[in-house]
Scaffold this motif. Structure first.
Motif, PDB file in Angstrom:
ATOM      1  N   ASN A  62       0.827  -1.213   0.000  1.00 24.05           N
ATOM      2  CA  ASN A  62       0.000   0.000   0.000  1.00 24.05           C
ATOM      3  C   ASN A  62       0.864   1.266   0.000  1.00 24.05           C
ATOM      4  O   ASN A  62       1.593   1.522   0.958  1.00 24.05           O
ATOM      5  CB  ASN A  62      -0.915  -0.017   1.234  1.00 24.05           C
ATOM      6  N   GLY A  63       0.740   2.053  -1.049  1.00 29.20           N
ATOM      7  CA  GLY A  63       1.472   3.320  -1.139  1.00 29.20           C
ATOM      8  C   GLY A  63       0.590   4.523  -0.829  1.00 29.20           C
ATOM      9  O   GLY A  63       1.043   5.668  -0.938  1.00 29.20           O
ATOM     10  N   GLU A  90       2.874   8.218  -6.341  1.00 28.59           N
ATOM     11  CA  GLU A  90       3.593   6.998  -5.948  1.00 28.59           C
ATOM     12  C   GLU A  90       4.736   6.723  -6.926  1.00 28.59           C
ATOM     13  O   GLU A  90       5.837   6.329  -6.514  1.00 28.59           O
ATOM     14  CB  GLU A  90       2.646   5.801  -5.969  1.00 28.59           C
ATOM     15  N   ALA A  91       4.467   6.946  -8.226  1.00 30.60           N
ATOM     16  CA  ALA A  91       5.487   6.678  -9.247  1.00 30.60           C
ATOM     17  C   ALA A  91       6.712   7.577  -9.040  1.00 30.60           C
ATOM     18  O   ALA A  91       7.851   7.121  -9.151  1.00 30.60           O
ATOM     19  CB  ALA A  91       4.906   6.889 -10.642  1.00 30.60           C
ATOM     20  N   ILE A  92       6.464   8.839  -8.710  1.00 30.19           N
ATOM     21  CA  ILE A  92       7.570   9.775  -8.489  1.00 30.19           C
ATOM     22  C   ILE A  92       8.427   9.311  -7.305  1.00 30.19           C
ATOM     23  O   ILE A  92       9.655   9.273  -7.365  1.00 30.19           O
ATOM     24  CB  ILE A  92       7.028  11.208  -8.272  1.00 30.19           C
ATOM     25  N   GLY A  93       7.737   8.896  -6.232  1.00 25.44           N
ATOM     26  CA  GLY A  93       8.459   8.368  -5.063  1.00 25.44           C
ATOM     27  C   GLY A  93       9.219   7.097  -5.416  1.00 25.44           C
ATOM     28  O   GLY A  93      10.379   6.920  -5.019  1.00 25.44           O
ATOM     29  N   GLU A 143       3.575  10.308  -2.504  1.00 23.76           N
ATOM     30  CA  GLU A 143       4.961  10.206  -2.950  1.00 23.76           C
ATOM     31  C   GLU A 143       5.824   9.548  -1.857  1.00 23.76           C
ATOM     32  O   GLU A 143       6.645   8.679  -2.142  1.00 23.76           O
ATOM     33  CB  GLU A 143       5.452  11.631  -3.237  1.00 23.76           C
ATOM     34  N   VAL A 144       5.607   9.985  -0.617  1.00 28.11           N
ATOM     35  CA  VAL A 144       6.409   9.474   0.501  1.00 28.11           C
ATOM     36  C   VAL A 144       6.253   7.964   0.635  1.00 28.11           C
ATOM     37  O   VAL A 144       7.237   7.225   0.744  1.00 28.11           O
ATOM     38  CB  VAL A 144       5.957  10.163   1.817  1.00 28.11           C
ATOM     39  N   ARG A 145       5.015   7.499   0.616  1.00 28.01           N
ATOM     40  CA  ARG A 145       4.770   6.058   0.758  1.00 28.01           C
ATOM     41  C   ARG A 145       5.269   5.304  -0.481  1.00 28.01           C
ATOM     42  O   ARG A 145       5.764   4.188  -0.367  1.00 28.01           O
ATOM     43  CB  ARG A 145       3.278   5.773   0.974  1.00 28.01           C
ATOM     44  N   GLY A 146       5.147   5.917  -1.655  1.00 22.74           N
ATOM     45  CA  GLY A 146       5.643   5.284  -2.879  1.00 22.74           C
ATOM     46  C   GLY A 146       7.147   5.016  -2.750  1.00 22.74           C
ATOM     47  O   GLY A 146       7.634   3.932  -3.090  1.00 22.74           O
TER      48      GLY A 146
END
Ligand code: GYE
Length: 350
Positions: free
Chosen positions: A209-210, A241-244, A214-217
């Motif tokens: 789970n993201g 999410e992708a950026i993270g 961004e942080v979770r990704g």
């Protein structure tokens, strides 16, 4: 005795003045309402501010439901907590708003409060994600995306890509970063991937789970990289999410991109509104994005206009969306739908 008579006279005077004021106020508003349009009061409960998609959605709503457009908007940010959204809805009911607009965080747990709105005779418009309620009459209508279709389109693109490159389905090793669990966007996009894994025979390594951030990704991608050394596709359920995830991949000394035969890790995602993600798409760091359109403000405005005119809008209002990619060879994807197969154009961004 005399004192009492004076007090009585003062009270009588005050009462007369207040009646006079009120009647002049009434006649002013009467004048206004004959010359001006009715102001529609709307209570909007947004779920939070987890992503760029969400910010764009909030802005679109605030702009469309503005004072200039004839609305008195009461906006409440739920800070990613359903309990806050329920409180906001109860406040709107107490304030006797004309309409409630709800962008729910997750699907379940809405029956009770929507029942209260229904009891109060306030129409509810659901926007973006859905609510799973026993009685669909608890809300008037819904507007948003077909998230399962987005997932189908993106996975059809991955399949077209691996076929184009001659990559064996068993050699497609996928890390899956999910959105907020229990939200319609997560449920539909996850279903899209799981169905495709079965259909094509890809190797799904795991799902984490993201939370659409961004942080979770970044965090969950770092975990994936510690657990597996053969990841070559990352399926992110939104651009943040992708950026993270891209940060985490690069920080681990690996390369992102579509050349998976030569060790690159291919990232795909959803949304297409974030400017950093659009830049990554052009650079090939994100290979394909299934568009998710957040600009629901004018759509909600149109639904309210329909209701104000005494008409019944469609219950479910879907938004048309495309795919964006930086891989020029794939121009179209074909997707199975209930009425047969349908072709979708891929917009090439370079
Ligand atoms: O894709 C994601 C956001 O519900 C469609 O929520 C929305 C999703 C969107 O946080 O970025």
């Amino acid at each position: 005795m005399r004192k009492n008579a004076i007090i009585a006279t003062i009270l009588l005077l005050l009462a007369t003045i207040s009646v006079a004021c009120r009647s002049s106020a009434v006649s002013e508003t009467e004048q206004e309402s004959t010359s001006e349009k009715k102001i529609v009061t709307v209570g909007f409960s947004q779920l939070g501010a987890e992503s760029d998609w969400r910010s764009a959605n909030t802005e679109s709503m605030l702009t469309a439901l503005s004072q200039e457009n004839g609305f008195n908007l009461i906006y409440k940010n739920g800070q990613q907590k359903q309990a806050n959204q329920v409180t906001a809805l109860r406040m709107f009911i107490q304030q006797e708003v004309d309409y409630i607009v709800l962008a729910p965080e997750t699907e379940t747990g809405w029956d009770f409060v929507l029942g209260e709105a229904k009891e109060a005779g306030i129409p509810v418009i659901i926007v973006d994600r859905r609510v799973a309620v026993d009685d669909s009459n608890l809300y008037t209508c819904w507007v948003g995306s077909d998230f399962a279709l987005e997932g189908k389109k993106l996975t059809a693109w991955i399949n077209a890509f691996t076929e184009l490159k001659g990559i064996d389905p068993g050699e497609v090793h996928i890390a899956h970063i999910q959105g907020t669990l229990g939200s319609t966007a997560q449920i539909g996009r996850t279903r899209g991937l799981n169905d495709a894994v079965k259909k094509y025979g890809w190797d799904l390594l795991g799902a984490k789970n993201g939370d659409f951030t961004e942080v979770r990704g970044r965090e969950v991608m770092a975990e994936f990289l510690r657990e597996y050394n053969n990841i070559n596709v990352v399926y992110c359920e939104n651009d943040n999410e992708a950026i993270g995830a891209i940060d985490a991949i690069e920080a681990a000394g690996k390369r992102v991109g579509p050349d998976i035969a030569n060790g690159e890790i291919m990232v795909v995602s959803f949304d297409g509104i974030n400017t950093d993600a659009q830049q990554y798409l052009k650079e090939g760091k994100i290979s394909c994005i299934a568009e998710c359109n957040p600009l629901h403000g004018p759509r909600v405005q149109a639904l309210i206009k329909t209701l104000e005119a005494g008409e019944t809008p469609e219950k479910y209002n879907y938004v048309q969306e495309t795919l964006f990619s930086s891989v020029p060879e794939i121009k179209v994807v074909t997707v199975d739908e209930s009425e047969g197969t349908k072709e979708y154009q891929v917009e090439i961004k370079r």
